[in-house]
Design a protein around this motif. Structure first.
Motif, PDB file in Angstrom:
ATOM      1  N   ARG A   1     -30.271  10.118  86.707  1.00  0.00           N
ATOM      2  CA  ARG A   1     -29.691   8.805  87.195  1.00  0.00           C
ATOM      3  C   ARG A   1     -28.163   9.195  87.591  1.00  0.00           C
ATOM      4  N   ASP A   2     -27.501  10.114  86.666  1.00  0.00           N
ATOM      5  CA  ASP A   2     -26.416  10.534  86.651  1.00  0.00           C
ATOM      6  C   ASP A   2     -25.790  11.137  88.142  1.00  0.00           C
ATOM      7  N   GLU A   3     -26.766  11.813  88.707  1.00  0.00           N
ATOM      8  CA  GLU A   3     -26.687  12.385  90.045  1.00  0.00           C
ATOM      9  C   GLU A   3     -27.235  11.505  91.127  1.00  0.00           C
ATOM     10  N   CYS A   4     -27.674  10.272  91.067  1.00  0.00           N
ATOM     11  CA  CYS A   4     -28.125   9.343  91.851  1.00  0.00           C
ATOM     12  C   CYS A   4     -27.066   8.891  92.888  1.00  0.00           C
ATOM     13  N   ALA A   5     -27.140   8.912  94.201  1.00  0.00           N
ATOM     14  CA  ALA A   5     -26.177   8.594  95.155  1.00  0.00           C
ATOM     15  C   ALA A   5     -25.919   6.958  95.117  1.00  0.00           C
ATOM     16  N   TYR A   6     -27.036   6.526  94.555  1.00  0.00           N
ATOM     17  CA  TYR A   6     -26.961   5.084  94.679  1.00  0.00           C
ATOM     18  C   TYR A   6     -26.403   4.405  93.373  1.00  0.00           C
ATOM     19  N   SER A   7     -26.075   5.179  92.418  1.00  0.00           N
ATOM     20  CA  SER A   7     -25.549   4.639  90.902  1.00  0.00           C
ATOM     21  C   SER A   7     -24.305   4.115  91.195  1.00  0.00           C
ATOM     22  N   VAL A   8     -23.895   3.283  90.308  1.00  0.00           N
ATOM     23  CA  VAL A   8     -22.587   2.513  90.265  1.00  0.00           C
ATOM     24  C   VAL A   8     -21.563   3.291  89.498  1.00  0.00           C
ATOM     25  N   VAL A   9     -20.465   3.798  89.997  1.00  0.00           N
ATOM     26  CA  VAL A   9     -19.401   4.358  89.272  1.00  0.00           C
ATOM     27  C   VAL A   9     -17.994   3.884  89.237  1.00  0.00           C
ATOM     28  N   LYS A  10     -17.240   3.959  88.353  1.00  0.00           N
ATOM     29  CA  LYS A  10     -15.970   3.679  88.345  1.00  0.00           C
ATOM     30  C   LYS A  10     -15.120   4.864  89.265  1.00  0.00           C
ATOM     31  N   CYS A  11     -14.205   4.063  89.893  1.00  0.00           N
ATOM     32  CA  CYS A  11     -13.084   4.851  90.476  1.00  0.00           C
ATOM     33  C   CYS A  11     -12.561   6.114  89.729  1.00  0.00           C
ATOM     34  N   CYS A  13      -9.336   6.327  89.112  1.00  0.00           N
ATOM     35  CA  CYS A  13      -7.885   6.357  89.050  1.00  0.00           C
ATOM     36  C   CYS A  13      -7.064   5.542  88.086  1.00  0.00           C
ATOM     37  N   GLU A  14      -6.143   5.735  87.428  1.00  0.00           N
ATOM     38  CA  GLU A  14      -5.498   4.969  86.590  1.00  0.00           C
ATOM     39  C   GLU A  14      -5.048   3.786  87.396  1.00  0.00           C
ATOM     40  N   GLY A  15      -5.427   2.449  86.543  1.00  0.00           N
ATOM     41  CA  GLY A  15      -4.944   1.495  87.274  1.00  0.00           C
ATOM     42  C   GLY A  15      -5.961   0.692  88.186  1.00  0.00           C
ATOM     43  N   CYS A  16      -6.790   1.530  88.679  1.00  0.00           N
ATOM     44  CA  CYS A  16      -8.009   1.127  89.605  1.00  0.00           C
ATOM     45  C   CYS A  16      -9.209   0.664  89.086  1.00  0.00           C
ATOM     46  N   GLY A  17      -9.731  -0.586  89.009  1.00  0.00           N
ATOM     47  CA  GLY A  17     -10.855  -1.098  88.264  1.00  0.00           C
ATOM     48  C   GLY A  17     -12.336  -1.229  89.187  1.00  0.00           C
ATOM     49  N   ALA A  18     -11.768  -0.585  90.415  1.00  0.00           N
ATOM     50  CA  ALA A  18     -12.992  -0.622  91.550  1.00  0.00           C
ATOM     51  C   ALA A  18     -14.339   0.044  91.130  1.00  0.00           C
ATOM     52  N   LYS A  19     -15.364  -0.264  91.296  1.00  0.00           N
ATOM     53  CA  LYS A  19     -16.592   0.237  91.207  1.00  0.00           C
ATOM     54  C   LYS A  19     -17.396   0.394  92.458  1.00  0.00           C
ATOM     55  N   VAL A  20     -17.891   1.545  92.546  1.00  0.00           N
ATOM     56  CA  VAL A  20     -18.494   1.845  94.022  1.00  0.00           C
ATOM     57  C   VAL A  20     -19.806   2.508  93.989  1.00  0.00           C
ATOM     58  N   LEU A  21     -20.594   2.925  94.939  1.00  0.00           N
ATOM     59  CA  LEU A  21     -21.682   3.745  94.910  1.00  0.00           C
ATOM     60  C   LEU A  21     -21.357   5.111  94.658  1.00  0.00           C
ATOM     61  N   ARG A  22     -22.032   5.960  94.006  1.00  0.00           N
ATOM     62  CA  ARG A  22     -21.574   7.374  94.008  1.00  0.00           C
ATOM     63  C   ARG A  22     -21.302   8.016  95.505  1.00  0.00           C
ATOM     64  N   SER A  23     -22.282   7.782  96.249  1.00  0.00           N
ATOM     65  CA  SER A  23     -22.093   8.395  97.424  1.00  0.00           C
ATOM     66  C   SER A  23     -20.918   7.901  98.373  1.00  0.00           C
TER      67      SER A  23
END
Length: 209
Positions: A1-11, A13-23
């Motif tokens: 799961r940690d390497e899954c391109a479709y898992s959601v991860v946090k950016c 960068c300090e101050g950024c709260g964006a969550k995006v797909l790993r890909s």
């Protein structure tokens, strides 16, 4: 799961709260306004979204002299340039002694040459004033020292029925005296004690504390 391109991860960068797909993480970080970048002029690290604001005040940014002399200098060197800029309006070098003249470089040079005698008188008066202040401070310090160590203060203590109290060998306590000295105000009282000399029925002494 940690390497899954479709898992959601946090950016990240300090101050950024964006969550995006790993890909999509690399693409997001490349344009994230919170990512750190270096200023090309001063090498300071700033956030990408603050680059424009930083550039307006960057110390290494080349700017035109604000006095319209035509020179271009680094912002960090402007203060030194203004000392020599012929268009900059500056205070007379004798301002600390009381000269109120302000003018541009060329006019200032003329003023300082023409007013040399007046400047000397101002400097002399200033030196006299400083010497007077120093003398007054020395006098105040000396006065405080005398008041604290060797100053004499007189107080009057009236004791009603003194003879009878002395015969009874009563210990007396005065009211509070307020004594003003150069070192300040002291609040004190006196204690009077009577005693007879050993073996004597007539002679004695009194002690004041």
């Amino acid at each position: 799961r940690d390497e899954c391109a479709y898992s959601v991860v946090k950016c990240g960068c300090e101050g950024c709260g964006a969550k995006v797909l790993r890909s999509q993480l690399a693409e997001h970080k490349a344009s994230c306004v919170h990512r750190e970048v270096r200023c090309e002029k001063c090498d300071q690290t700033v956030k990408a979204g603050e680059v424009s604001d930083h550039a307006l005040g960057c110390a290494r940014l080349e700017i035109e002299c604000p006095h319209a002399c035509g020179a271009r200098v680094l912002r960090c060197d402007l203060a030194e340039h203004e000392k020599e800029c012929e268009n900059a309006v500056v205070s007379c070098s004798c301002a600390a002694h009381g000269c109120s003249f302000r003018g541009k470089g060329k006019k200032m040079a003329e003023h300082e040459e023409e007013a040399a005698a007046a400047h000397a008188r101002l400097a002399g008066k200033r030196a006299e004033a400083l010497e007077q202040e120093l003398s007054e401070l020395k006098a105040q310090r000396a006065s405080r020292g005398r008041g604290a160590s060797g100053g004499a203060a007189k107080v009057t203590w009236r004791i009603a029925g003194f003879t009878a109290k002395a015969q009874k060998k009563e210990q007396l306590l005065s009211n509070v005296f307020h004594v003003q000295t150069p070192a300040g105000t002291y609040h004190l009282h006196l204690s009077l004690a009577f005693a007879r000399e050993a073996g004597s029925t007539r002679h004695g002494y009194a002690g004041v504390f």
